[in-house]
Design a protein around this motif. Structure first.
Motif: not given
Ligand code: B1M
Length: 211
Positions: A91-99, A123-131
């Motif tokens: 799984v890759v998991i993150g809190t989305v960009k701006g959050d 982590g947090v504030d993850v750019e869409p492309a990074v997911f």
């Protein structure tokens, strides 16, 4: 003897050391880790959340309470997580960009590990492309996104757009969650699953990869 309500009370005061000590004491006394989590740590954070909403406490108080919650979670993690031999999936998991909210996301990551996933936490504030980049790099089966702000929910759509534009949508199980997210939003953006809490997310992810 550690009283569960004391964990909640110290958390509300942001007393991380006391929270850590009481969580450890409760575990040593054989108390159920899920009860410590739900009735101690999360119950305390709920009170802070209500007070924050009503302007009775402000960002600094919320931050110290969040730190105390994370301190307690760190003690609890080994008890909540039982890692098997072979990962059931990745799984890759993150809190989305701006959050920047990460407590729920951390809890979801912990529960996913608990059911046997190998978890890459972005982590947090993850750019869409990074997911998408990281999912490709680690060979993930599941992409998990968390959002706590109504203003950052559209970032979830951006991740799905990124997958679609790269022709990768079918490759991944996409799961969304967080307090303002619901099933109808998940349907609207074309996510595979919405789940309301960390434990349900982990169980659903496991069932989905085993399908
Ligand atoms: Co903020 N915050 N916050 N905050 N904060 C909320 C979310 C808010 C509801 C408070 C309120 O007004 N009542 C409100 C959002 C309103 C909205 O958009 N609807 C809010 C706001 C407005 C803000 C700021 C804008 C405040 C400001 O600066 N004026 C700012 C934004 C910063 C940013 O992100 N850009 C901000 C900042 C902060 C702090 C930094 C102070 C701190 C975060 C610290 C941290 O995370 N390290 C903070 C906190 C702590 C909260 C509250 C009080 C608590 C959130 C939390 O951790 N809950 C929150 C009020 C509330 O939620 N009642 C609030 C405990 C956690 C376990 O629950 O994350 O919901 P949660 O996770 C749950 C489920 O949602 C689910 O599993 C968990 C339970 O098992 N889940 C998933 C989560 N992700 C999932 C993913 C899944 C499945 C399930 O699948 C993949």
């Amino acid at each position: 003897m550690a009283e569960i309500h004391e964990i909640s009370e110290f958390l509300q005061k942001g007393r991380a050391k006391n929270v850590k000590a009481l969580v450890q004491e409760a575990l040593d006394e054989g108390k159920d880790p899920k009860v410590i989590l739900n009735d101690g740590l999360l119950a305390g954070m709920m009170v802070i959340g209500e007070k924050f909403k009503n302007n009775e406490v402000f960002v600094p108080e919320v931050l110290v309470a969040a730190r105390a919650l994370n301190a307690g979670l760190a003690i609890l993690e080994p008890k909540l997580v039982e890692v098997g031999n072979e990962p059931v999936g990745k799984v890759v998991i993150g809190t989305v960009k701006g959050d920047l909210h990460d407590i729920g996301k951390n809890l979801v990551a912990m529960m996913l590990k608990g059911v046997g996933f190998e978890v890459t936490d972005l982590g947090v504030d993850v750019e869409p492309a990074v997911f998408v980049d990281r999912a490709e790099e680690v060979g993930a089966n599941v992409i998990c996104m968390s959002a706590l702000l109504t203003t950052t929910m559209p970032s979830m759509q951006a991740v799905l757009d990124e997958l679609n534009s790269r022709g990768l949508r079918e490759k991944y199980i996409v799961m969304v969650g967080g307090a303002p997210v619901n099933q109808s939003f998940a349907d609207q953006i074309g996510a595979d699953y919405y789940t309301p809490d960390a434990a349900t997310c982990a169980e659903t992810a496991k069932a989905a990869v085993e399908k």
